[in-house]
Design a protein around this motif. Structure first.
Motif, mmCIF file in Angstrom:
data_model
loop_
_atom_site.group_PDB
_atom_site.id
_atom_site.type_symbol
_atom_site.label_atom_id
_atom_site.label_comp_id
_atom_site.label_asym_id
_atom_site.label_seq_id
_atom_site.Cartn_x
_atom_site.Cartn_y
_atom_site.Cartn_z
ATOM 1 N N VAL B 74 0.853 -1.222 -0.067
ATOM 2 C CA VAL B 74 0.039 0.002 -0.121
ATOM 3 C C VAL B 74 0.943 1.322 0.250
ATOM 4 O O VAL B 74 0.678 2.264 -0.761
ATOM 5 C CB VAL B 74 -0.902 0.147 1.181
ATOM 6 N N GLY B 75 2.024 1.312 0.896
ATOM 7 C CA GLY B 75 2.705 2.373 0.657
ATOM 8 C C GLY B 75 3.437 2.774 -0.673
ATOM 9 O O GLY B 75 3.278 3.932 -0.987
ATOM 10 N N ALA B 76 3.762 1.634 -1.316
ATOM 11 C CA ALA B 76 4.392 1.901 -2.642
ATOM 12 C C ALA B 76 3.073 2.210 -3.642
ATOM 13 O O ALA B 76 3.558 3.152 -4.150
ATOM 14 C CB ALA B 76 4.928 0.593 -3.080
ATOM 15 N N MET B 138 5.627 -4.148 -3.173
ATOM 16 C CA MET B 138 6.329 -3.268 -2.036
ATOM 17 C C MET B 138 7.809 -3.012 -2.379
ATOM 18 O O MET B 138 8.293 -1.959 -2.240
ATOM 19 C CB MET B 138 6.388 -3.856 -0.917
ATOM 20 N N THR B 139 8.540 -4.058 -3.208
ATOM 21 C CA THR B 139 9.892 -3.831 -3.320
ATOM 22 C C THR B 139 10.161 -3.235 -4.705
ATOM 23 O O THR B 139 10.669 -2.241 -4.783
ATOM 24 C CB THR B 139 10.463 -5.430 -3.438
ATOM 25 N N ALA B 140 9.416 -3.283 -5.688
ATOM 26 C CA ALA B 140 9.323 -2.821 -6.943
ATOM 27 C C ALA B 140 8.711 -1.499 -7.182
ATOM 28 O O ALA B 140 9.098 -0.576 -7.839
ATOM 29 C CB ALA B 140 8.798 -3.599 -8.021
ATOM 30 N N GLY B 141 7.791 -1.321 -6.107
ATOM 31 C CA GLY B 141 6.930 -0.205 -6.317
ATOM 32 C C GLY B 141 7.361 1.398 -6.177
ATOM 33 O O GLY B 141 7.455 2.092 -7.010
ATOM 34 N N ARG B 142 8.179 1.351 -5.274
ATOM 35 C CA ARG B 142 9.160 2.630 -5.118
ATOM 36 C C ARG B 142 10.002 2.895 -6.277
ATOM 37 O O ARG B 142 10.132 4.065 -6.720
ATOM 38 C CB ARG B 142 9.654 2.873 -3.711
ATOM 39 N N GLY B 143 10.659 1.760 -6.766
ATOM 40 C CA GLY B 143 11.285 2.009 -8.048
ATOM 41 C C GLY B 143 10.411 2.456 -9.013
ATOM 42 O O GLY B 143 10.921 3.466 -9.890
ATOM 43 N N LEU B 144 9.194 1.807 -9.271
ATOM 44 C CA LEU B 144 8.451 2.409 -10.365
ATOM 45 C C LEU B 144 7.997 3.868 -10.002
ATOM 46 O O LEU B 144 7.953 4.740 -11.124
ATOM 47 C CB LEU B 144 7.102 1.548 -10.396
ATOM 48 N N ALA B 145 7.554 4.546 -8.850
ATOM 49 C CA ALA B 145 7.370 5.539 -8.559
ATOM 50 C C ALA B 145 8.474 6.434 -9.098
ATOM 51 O O ALA B 145 8.263 7.564 -9.448
ATOM 52 C CB ALA B 145 6.905 6.028 -7.167
#
Lengths: 367, 343
Positions: B74-76, B138-145
């Motif tokens: 959810v955070g990502a 969660m791992t990839a999401g911030r990278g995507l952002a």
């Protein structure tokens, strides 16, 4: 669930011979005699295939690592060297030690979310005590003890109060990170001569190659974990709990003690990783190692350990760390790719290996 | 029935009241809500407003946990929602207009729903454990952002967009109204239709639910999509409040806060039973705790220690072992270990 009982018994049978392929076949043969005596040969062949299948994710990780190394060597000049490989170890000593501890926890079917925070806490304690003029060896002893006690406490809460590891170690994550801030909000530099000498020390190898002392420590942890998991009663109990906790208990194994101990091991490994990280960065910083628990979990999963527990090898976790490391090396060699690609690629690899495990294991089922 | 309900929420409510009284003890105007420039002002309003993103995400998390899942992403997702909306506004021809803001919101919500559907796909169709399936994002999401924002913090100036997190409507902050609307919607949908019971049924035993004629898969899809939707709206609130998208820090640790809110609210992580009101109280406790730390003049970073202690305390109080130790006449629930083993 009737399906879970043979699963657990099967694992336990495989576990007793500590992962050797032959006894797995015997177990399979025994089962085939029990289930369908008419075609034992076919059954045996199938079970032999399945016996090999449990090595498949770990083997795939190792193969992937070599493939990536070969690809890097073809694409980039200077990639193919022993030192590039050794640098992977040098830059990831702390992650290797963390992954070793995490492997124990995940093999029992648990999870430890606190490891990144405990690394930061260990660094903060070490830096603060060194600043106060403590003897470096006393500092290391205190840090290791703190980590082990932290893990022990979490293990006891998990075991005695029967609360899920997820939530207990989540509280541990908050607690350890919060304690970092209590110690200091600012970064503390480490100037202790022993720590700086460890940071700069190079152990020479043939062909002008070298490793750091941390690499030796990390590899000793891998070797120690391998011995513990495959040659001791404790290790067999770890696998048995992952295979089926109820079966393990019925077999008379020391389930509660082992479950508490795996979190102690993980806490101890986290503290060691914290010391290694201090050697590497020569500072203590409250925000250090944020999200490192995810890297550790990813390394273990990519290394072929099943998150439901029972299957996996610590050597796989080492390979998992190396794969994550080589992704980073690739991105730095490429130059045009930004750092965030690391996270995306690690996420993709994680997904790939989860799907791979899904194919090879019939264990996790839903609906 | 009311006795059971009161018992379940007694401790959380008591904790919330105690925290508020503690604050009142230190600052005499704490509980005072006054009207200024036609808006309501006061610490209580601030708690509600700052707690709105956590509450939203915790709402989605409650339903996911009720289905015996968990959503770590959810955070990502919140970070991605902030990133796509701000990037869209930043790059549009008319960055100040209402229609741009509306399109940005629509894109962000669509992204959240799509990511929720992705999680739902991994959990329901492929059958990966929820914690692992959502760990991927969660791992990839911030990278995507970061990919979307190109690693920059994207600042935008659009009044309509800013209103989501900082505006007022009918004297109340808009973020509170959105959270209240989502809460009412979720409560109506799950408690006035069969959906809530179906989610609980899947949480207790997906196989049995399917045999009973429920589409367990469809229900899992619904809860993960709802969670993604809530996370996206929360992400919009967070980035709108600071009129910028920070892919690295937006919604950092919010999944942890949301899980805490759910757990404090009395929903068991073992699934099969949930309380939306409990989650509301849990989210308020977490936000009040943060405010209390400020009020007491403790460095805000130390909040984490208090959160940890509260979680440990609540978990100990809720654990069946501790309860049997505390109250001998209460028998431990016999169904729980069996359902755990079935997973």
């Amino acid at each position: 669930m009737p399906a879970s009982i043979p699963e657990g018994a099967d694992t336990a049978a495989a576990t007793q011979a500590s992962g050797s392929g032959t006894s797995r076949n015997e177990g399979g043969a025994l089962m085939s005699v029990l289930t369908s005596p008419s075609a034992p040969a076919t059954r045996q062949r199938i079970s032999r295939l399945q016996g090999k299948a449990k090595y498949a994710p770990t083997a795939a990780t190792i193969a992937l690592f070599f493939a990536m190394f070969a690809a890097g060597s073809l694409i980039y000049p200077g990639f193919f060297s022993g030192q590039v490989f050794l640098n992977l170890l040098i830059d990831n000593t702390f992650l290797i030690v963390l992954a070793v501890g995490m492997t124990f926890v995940i093999l029992t079917g648990g999870i430890d979310l606190s490891v990144g925070s405990v690394v930061a806490l260990s660094m903060m304690i070490a830096a603060a005590l060194l600043q106060a003029g403590w003897n470096p060896f006393a500092v290391i002893a205190v840090v290791l003890l703190t980590g082990a006690v932290f893990g022990l406490a979490m293990g006891l809460v998990i075991q005695v109060f029967e609360i899920q590891p997820f939530i207990v170690t989540l509280a541990g994550l908050f607690l350890a990170r919060g304690l970092c801030y209590v110690i200091s909000l600012d970064a503390i530099t480490v100037t202790d001569p022993f720590f700086t000498s460890m940071a700069q020390a190079r152990i020479p190898l043939p062909d002008d190659m070298f490793v750091s002392p941390g690499v030796i420590i990390a590899l000793l942890f891998v070797a120690g974990a391998f011995y513990l998991l495959h040659h001791t009663r404790f290790g067999r109990t770890v696998y048995a709990i992952g295979g089926g906790e109820a079966s393990a208990r019925l077999m008379g194994l020391a389930v509660p003690r082992t479950k508490v101990l795996v979190y102690t091991v993980s806490g101890f490994c986290s503290a060691t990783a914290g010391i290694l990280f201090s050697f590497y960065s020569l500072s203590g910083y409250s925000l250090a190692a944020q999200g490192m628990e995810l890297d550790a979990i990813a390394a273990v999963v990519v290394g072929g350990t099943l998150l439901t527990g029972g299957y996996g090898y610590v050597v796989g976790s080492l390979a998992g760390v190396l794969v994550l490391g080589i992704v980073q090396t690739f991105i730095s060699y490429q130059g045009t790719l930004s750092s965030w690609w690391t996270r995306i690629v690690i996420g993709a690899l994680l997904l790939l290996f989860i799907l791979l495990q899904k194919v090879f294991s019939r264990k996790t089922k839903l609906t | 029935m009311t006795g059971v309900l009161r018992h379940r929420l007694l401790w959380p409510v008591l904790a919330l009241v105690l925290l508020l009284l503690l604050n009142q003890g230190f600052r005499s105007d704490f509980l005072l809500v006054r009207v200024q420039d036609g808006h309501l002002y006061g610490s209580l309003i601030d708690i509600l407003r700052n707690g709105a993103p956590t509450l939203l995400i915790a709402l989605g998390m409650t339903l996911v946990i009720a289905s015996r899942g968990i959503d770590l992403s959810v955070g990502a997702v919140a970070a991605i929602a902030g990133a796509v909306s701000c990037t869209y506004i930043y790059n549009s021809d008319n960055p100040g207009s209402f229609s741009t803001a509306a399109t940005a919101v629509a894109i962000a919500v669509a992204a959240g729903v799509a990511l929720g559907a992705w999680n739902g796909l991994l959990v329901s169709i492929i059958g990966i454990q929820p914690i692992i399936a959502t760990l991927v994002l969660m791992t990839a999401g911030r990278g995507l952002a970061q990919l979307v924002t190109d690693g920059q913090i994207i600042s935008v100036s659009n009044e309509s967009f800013h209103a989501i997190g900082a505006g007022f409507f009918l004297t109340l902050p808009i973020s509170i109204l959105i959270a209240a609307l989502a809460f009412a919607g979720a409560a109506l949908l799950t408690r006035r239709t069969a959906l809530g019971t179906q989610i609980e049924s899947v949480g207790i035993n997906p196989l049995a639910s399917r045999l009973a004629g429920l589409s367990a898969r469809r229900i899992l899809w619904i809860v993960y999509i709802f969670s993604g939707f809530c996370a996206a709206v929360a992400g919009l609130m967070i980035s709108s409040n600071v009129t910028a998208a920070d892919a690295n820090n937006a919604g950092l640790f919010i999944e942890m806060d949301a899980i805490l809110a759910v757990v404090i609210g009395g929903t068991s992580l073992a699934g099969g039973r949930y309380s939306l009101v409990g989650t509301l109280i849990g989210a308020l406790i977490i936000q009040t705790l943060t405010t209390t730390v400020y009020t007491l003049g403790i460095p805000p970073e130390v909040t984490l220690v208090f959160k940890a202690l509260v979680v440990i305390l609540v978990c100990l109080l809720q654990s069946p072992k501790a309860r049997t130790l505390l109250r001998q006449r209460r028998r431990p629930a016999p169904a729980l270990p069996a359902t755990k083993a079935a997973l």
